[in-house]
Design a protein around this motif. Structure first.
Motif, PDB file in Angstrom:
ATOM      1  N   GLY A  75       0.780  -1.228   0.000  1.00  0.00           N
ATOM      2  CA  GLY A  75       0.000   0.000   0.000  1.00  0.00           C
ATOM      3  C   GLY A  75       0.807   1.271   0.000  1.00  0.00           C
ATOM      4  O   GLY A  75       0.232   2.367   0.071  1.00  0.00           O
ATOM      5  N   LEU A  76       2.100   1.207  -0.111  1.00  0.00           N
ATOM      6  CA  LEU A  76       2.932   2.399  -0.156  1.00  0.00           C
ATOM      7  C   LEU A  76       3.113   2.865  -1.595  1.00  0.00           C
ATOM      8  O   LEU A  76       3.204   2.039  -2.516  1.00  0.00           O
ATOM      9  CB  LEU A  76       4.305   2.130   0.463  1.00  0.00           C
ATOM     10  N   ARG A  87       2.854   6.864   3.875  1.00  0.00           N
ATOM     11  CA  ARG A  87       2.115   6.582   2.648  1.00  0.00           C
ATOM     12  C   ARG A  87       3.009   6.595   1.412  1.00  0.00           C
ATOM     13  O   ARG A  87       2.634   6.055   0.383  1.00  0.00           O
ATOM     14  CB  ARG A  87       1.001   7.628   2.465  1.00  0.00           C
ATOM     15  N   ARG A  88       4.164   7.241   1.529  1.00  0.00           N
ATOM     16  CA  ARG A  88       5.016   7.416   0.350  1.00  0.00           C
ATOM     17  C   ARG A  88       6.480   7.131   0.730  1.00  0.00           C
ATOM     18  O   ARG A  88       6.948   7.504   1.811  1.00  0.00           O
ATOM     19  CB  ARG A  88       4.888   8.843  -0.174  1.00  0.00           C
ATOM     20  N   ASP A 105      10.829   8.563   3.684  1.00  0.00           N
ATOM     21  CA  ASP A 105       9.400   8.282   3.810  1.00  0.00           C
ATOM     22  C   ASP A 105       8.729   9.470   4.475  1.00  0.00           C
ATOM     23  O   ASP A 105       9.402  10.358   5.024  1.00  0.00           O
ATOM     24  CB  ASP A 105       9.175   6.998   4.619  1.00  0.00           C
TER      25      ASP A 105
END
Length: 406
Positions: A286-287, A326-327, A346
């Motif tokens: 999910g990243l 998330r990233r 991140d």
């Protein structure tokens, strides 16, 4: 080129060492002296004239017994035993020069010259000459005195040769012990490096895969609408967490300070493209993963191995410890001097008190710094967390194949 006589010298030196170390062989010299002196003393008494002086005979017997006692004490009191024996020989010399063979004195002198310091050796030689040679020479028996002197010189030469061989044996033994110690240290170092390499691979590879399984299973929990399937997903998640915990515990037990992949063969090292599945695992969890690469890749397999390890460890830590991430951005920058800068950022925040520095980034930091590079971990300028490693060119004998960028 090795001397042809060297094996013989080693054999003699070993024989001397066995003679010195054996208690049974240490009794040979006293026993031989007792037998020899008994034969000559018996011969002397059997040929005495009827007008012999009993006091002189008893004096001779007492002196010979004292000399033999000194021979038996030569190892415990070497110099004192030698001087006492020489004094007894000098006292009995006026009785008859053929009654005492002088062999015990030569045995005592041999031990002093072969094993003791120069001053004590010289003192023993002078004492033996005074007790063994001088009385005969002063009595006018020049032929017998010459024989005695030749015996003294022969024993001195034999003792010096023995001491040289014994010293050589000791030097060879010390050299062998030193070589054995070096080999033992090298073997222990190799074993420690092998354990560290196994621990690192176990932590990096298995730990990453289990972390990905945990992240994927958590994403599926409660979303299938099937209670049995949700229970199976929860079971998978629990098993993966237990496996991750066991893996980390095993790594801690295996880990040593000697980290690195120096013991691995070149065919076992990762290549640059081996990092792509790691990034795919993070995307599946999910990243949002962005990867950039500048410059030309080096064909250095050792540098690629270390860059892969840093990338995998940093991405795994994001999945494991970054709260709200998330990233993730991964950048490889290849410089003209052959070095490679690996940067992983991140947008999450690290969980307080959670980390694996003992076996993860701390071990990687030792590996990178051991190659002359640097590894920095901390907050990034734009928020989140950043891992940045500068890895120098490691392998000068690199492959000649062309390596293209992704």
């Amino acid at each position: 080129m090795r001397d042809a006589g060297e094996p013989m010298r080693f054999a003699i030196a070993r024989a001397i060492g066995r003679w010195d170390d054996s208690r049974e062989l240490a009794l040979v010299a006293p026993a031989a002296c007792v037998i020899l002196e008994a034969v000559f003393l018996t011969r002397y008494i059997s040929f005495l004239s009827p007008e012999y002086d009993p006091a002189s005979v008893w004096l001779l017997v007492g002196c010979v017994a004292a000399i033999l006692a000194c021979v038996s004490l030569r190892r415990r009191y070497p110099l004192a035993a030698t001087l006492a024996a020489c004094a007894c020989a000098a006292v009995s010399a006026h009785v008859d020069e053929g009654a005492c063979t002088g062999v015990p004195l030569l045995v005592l002198m041999y031990g002093m010259v072969a094993r003791r310091d120069h001053l004590k050796a010289a003192a023993s030689v002078l004492a033996v000459i005074a007790a063994f040679w001088a009385p005969v020479y002063l009595a006018g028996n020049e032929n017998l005195a010459l024989v005695h002197l030749e015996c003294v010189l022969a024993v001195v030469v034999a003792a010096l040769v023995s001491r040289a061989l014994w010293s050589r044996r000791r030097a060879v033994r010390e050299l062998e012990e030193e070589r054995a110690a070096r080999e033992r240290v090298a073997r222990e170092r190799d074993e420690a490096e092998a354990r560290s390499r196994i621990a690192g691979e176990l932590h990096d590879s298995v730990g990453h895969d289990l972390t990905a399984i945990i992240a994927l299973s958590e994403g599926l929990m409660g979303t299938t609408g099937d209670e049995a399937l949700d229970a199976a997903v929860a079971s998978i998640n629990n098993l993966a967490r237990a496996g991750l915990s066991d893996t980390r515990r095993a790594v801690r037990q295996l880990s040593v300070l000697h980290g690195g992949a120096s013991g691995a063969s070149r065919s076992d090292l990762h290549v640059w493209d081996d990092a792509l599945p790691v990034l795919e695992h993070a995307r599946s969890a999910g990243l949002a993963v962005a990867f950039t690469e500048t410059g030309s890749r080096s064909p250095d397999r050792e540098q690629a191995e270390l860059a892969f390890s840093v990338t995998r460890e940093a991405v795994t830590n994001v999945l494991r410890h970054a709260r709200g991430a998330r990233r993730v951005t991964v950048a490889w920058d290849h410089a003209e001097n052959g070095s490679c800068t690996v940067t992983v950022r991140d947008d999450g925040s690290p969980v307080e008190g959670v980390g694996d520095a003992g076996t993860g980034l701390a071990r990687l930091s030792r590996r990178v710094e051991g190659t002359g590079g640097t590894l920095d971990v901390g907050p990034s300028p734009d928020g989140g967390w950043e891992v940045r490693a500068v890895i120098p060119r490691l392998d000068s004998a690199t492959d000649t194949e062309e390596v293209d960028n992704v």
